[in-house]
Design a protein around this motif. Sequence first.
Motif, mmCIF file in Angstrom:
data_model
loop_
_atom_site.group_PDB
_atom_site.id
_atom_site.type_symbol
_atom_site.label_atom_id
_atom_site.label_comp_id
_atom_site.label_asym_id
_atom_site.label_seq_id
_atom_site.Cartn_x
_atom_site.Cartn_y
_atom_site.Cartn_z
ATOM 1 N N GLY A 115 0.820 -1.205 0.000
ATOM 2 C CA GLY A 115 0.000 0.000 0.000
ATOM 3 C C GLY A 115 0.854 1.255 0.000
ATOM 4 O O GLY A 115 0.551 2.226 -0.702
ATOM 5 N N ALA A 116 1.942 1.234 0.759
ATOM 6 C CA ALA A 116 2.838 2.390 0.811
ATOM 7 C C ALA A 116 3.535 2.611 -0.524
ATOM 8 O O ALA A 116 3.648 3.751 -1.000
ATOM 9 C CB ALA A 116 3.870 2.196 1.921
ATOM 10 N N THR A 117 4.004 1.544 -1.134
ATOM 11 C CA THR A 117 4.716 1.683 -2.414
ATOM 12 C C THR A 117 3.757 2.046 -3.545
ATOM 13 O O THR A 117 4.120 2.789 -4.458
ATOM 14 C CB THR A 117 5.476 0.397 -2.761
ATOM 15 O OG1 THR A 117 4.572 -0.727 -2.777
ATOM 16 C CG2 THR A 117 6.574 0.119 -1.750
ATOM 17 N N LEU A 118 2.510 1.531 -3.492
ATOM 18 C CA LEU A 118 1.521 1.889 -4.503
ATOM 19 C C LEU A 118 1.205 3.375 -4.433
ATOM 20 O O LEU A 118 1.165 4.072 -5.458
ATOM 21 C CB LEU A 118 0.251 1.062 -4.310
ATOM 22 C CG LEU A 118 -0.854 1.299 -5.337
ATOM 23 C CD1 LEU A 118 -0.459 0.728 -6.692
ATOM 24 C CD2 LEU A 118 -2.181 0.673 -4.880
ATOM 25 N N THR A 119 0.995 3.880 -3.226
ATOM 26 C CA THR A 119 0.695 5.298 -3.035
ATOM 27 C C THR A 119 1.861 6.181 -3.483
ATOM 28 O O THR A 119 1.654 7.285 -3.996
ATOM 29 C CB THR A 119 0.376 5.577 -1.556
ATOM 30 O OG1 THR A 119 -0.724 4.735 -1.149
ATOM 31 C CG2 THR A 119 -0.006 7.025 -1.338
ATOM 32 N N ALA A 120 3.091 5.676 -3.301
ATOM 33 C CA ALA A 120 4.283 6.433 -3.684
ATOM 34 C C ALA A 120 4.607 6.323 -5.169
ATOM 35 O O ALA A 120 5.573 6.928 -5.636
ATOM 36 C CB ALA A 120 5.481 5.961 -2.867
ATOM 37 N N GLY A 121 3.824 5.537 -5.902
ATOM 38 C CA GLY A 121 4.030 5.397 -7.335
ATOM 39 C C GLY A 121 5.174 4.472 -7.713
ATOM 40 O O GLY A 121 5.720 4.585 -8.824
ATOM 41 N N LEU A 122 5.536 3.551 -6.833
ATOM 42 C CA LEU A 122 6.665 2.648 -7.102
ATOM 43 C C LEU A 122 6.250 1.333 -7.742
ATOM 44 O O LEU A 122 7.098 0.593 -8.243
ATOM 45 C CB LEU A 122 7.419 2.357 -5.795
ATOM 46 C CG LEU A 122 8.061 3.564 -5.095
ATOM 47 C CD1 LEU A 122 8.712 3.125 -3.792
ATOM 48 C CD2 LEU A 122 9.068 4.232 -6.010
ATOM 49 N N VAL A 123 4.975 1.000 -7.713
ATOM 50 C CA VAL A 123 4.493 -0.255 -8.285
ATOM 51 C C VAL A 123 4.384 -0.119 -9.802
ATOM 52 O O VAL A 123 3.886 0.914 -10.288
ATOM 53 C CB VAL A 123 3.124 -0.634 -7.674
ATOM 54 C CG1 VAL A 123 2.520 -1.854 -8.361
ATOM 55 C CG2 VAL A 123 3.270 -0.884 -6.167
ATOM 56 N N PRO A 124 4.848 -1.106 -10.594
ATOM 57 C CA PRO A 124 5.319 -2.423 -10.188
ATOM 58 C C PRO A 124 6.728 -2.402 -9.596
ATOM 59 O O PRO A 124 7.566 -1.605 -10.006
ATOM 60 C CB PRO A 124 5.299 -3.223 -11.489
ATOM 61 C CG PRO A 124 5.522 -2.201 -12.561
ATOM 62 C CD PRO A 124 4.816 -0.969 -12.080
ATOM 63 N N LEU A 125 6.950 -3.333 -8.660
ATOM 64 C CA LEU A 125 8.229 -3.434 -7.960
ATOM 65 C C LEU A 125 9.127 -4.470 -8.636
ATOM 66 O O LEU A 125 9.751 -5.299 -7.972
ATOM 67 C CB LEU A 125 7.978 -3.802 -6.498
ATOM 68 C CG LEU A 125 7.161 -2.781 -5.700
ATOM 69 C CD1 LEU A 125 6.732 -3.366 -4.359
ATOM 70 C CD2 LEU A 125 7.949 -1.494 -5.491
ATOM 71 N N SER A 126 9.199 -4.408 -9.939
ATOM 72 C CA SER A 126 9.902 -5.441 -10.709
ATOM 73 C C SER A 126 11.408 -5.374 -10.563
ATOM 74 O O SER A 126 12.099 -6.355 -10.858
ATOM 75 C CB SER A 126 9.523 -5.330 -12.187
ATOM 76 O OG SER A 126 9.815 -4.029 -12.678
ATOM 77 N N GLN A 127 11.946 -4.242 -10.108
ATOM 78 C CA GLN A 127 13.390 -4.111 -9.934
ATOM 79 C C GLN A 127 13.774 -4.078 -8.461
ATOM 80 O O GLN A 127 14.781 -3.484 -8.081
ATOM 81 C CB GLN A 127 13.875 -2.844 -10.640
ATOM 82 C CG GLN A 127 13.599 -2.829 -12.127
ATOM 83 C CD GLN A 127 14.248 -4.007 -12.849
ATOM 84 O OE1 GLN A 127 15.468 -4.159 -12.826
ATOM 85 N NE2 GLN A 127 13.444 -4.851 -13.480
#
Length: 277
Positions: free
Chosen positions: A198-210
């Motif tokens: 949820g934190a990474t989605l809100t921060a615009g980091l998803v997808p976390l492929s790297q």
Amino acid sequence: MNANPVTQHFIKRVNATNSVGIDDQLAVEEPLEIRIAYYIDGGKTEKAISVTMRTPGNDEELAVGFLFTEGIIQHAAQIEKVTLPVFRENTVVVTLDSSFEPKLGSLERNFYTTSSCGVCGKASVDAIKTASNYLHFDKPISIDRHILFKLEKQIAQRQDIFETTGGLHASSIFDQNGDFLLLREDVGRHNALDKLIGATLTAGLVPLSQHILLLSGRASFELIQKASMAGIQIVAAIGAPSSLAVQLAEESGITLIGFLKKDKFNVYSGFDRIQEI
């Protein structure tokens, strides 16, 4: 609602020769009702989605991560706002954008979810195979095996509440160089990962492929499913993976690592992403 993730309780600590009374630190476990508000046929409606037993803190992230990993939302832009109602304790309401109508028919989850089992309420095995938008990795990742050896120490240094109580799980994300980015803790392992996602989605980091996901305990089916939803290619766990977790990792093209220590680990799937093995 107890907003503090830790509480004190008087106990008797006993050994072979004596006992002593002390105040012990306990991880707080309380229910959280996750609700969504959305617009349909020109009007606004509100619906309860789940009640999960969690450790208070980062409740907004938990709700957003839960909705994303369940496939109810696909992007942070589909959320208008997230609120904690003042007069409704242990409740979080996610209001969806007026242009977005969620598809709730496929959400076959009972209303109550325990902190230890995020999928216990699922109606069938098929219902928990949530489809990810990131099953095909456009940019492969490959890491040196020695990067993995330094992850356990980093997560141990940052598990503040676990250090106090010994009672919480953690999920943490690292970049492909093994540099720490973010950690979330919770009494439920699936909640800790939902908070992190949820934190990474809100921060615009998803997808976390790297990125590399590190789990403080064992790797279960649901944790691999949630990792897949976020596009994670490498999942490492301090504990053991289950057979179904390994099967799902193979089906999803995820590199799954278990029993990670400072000098060794097992690779169960996706061997090609780890160099020199």
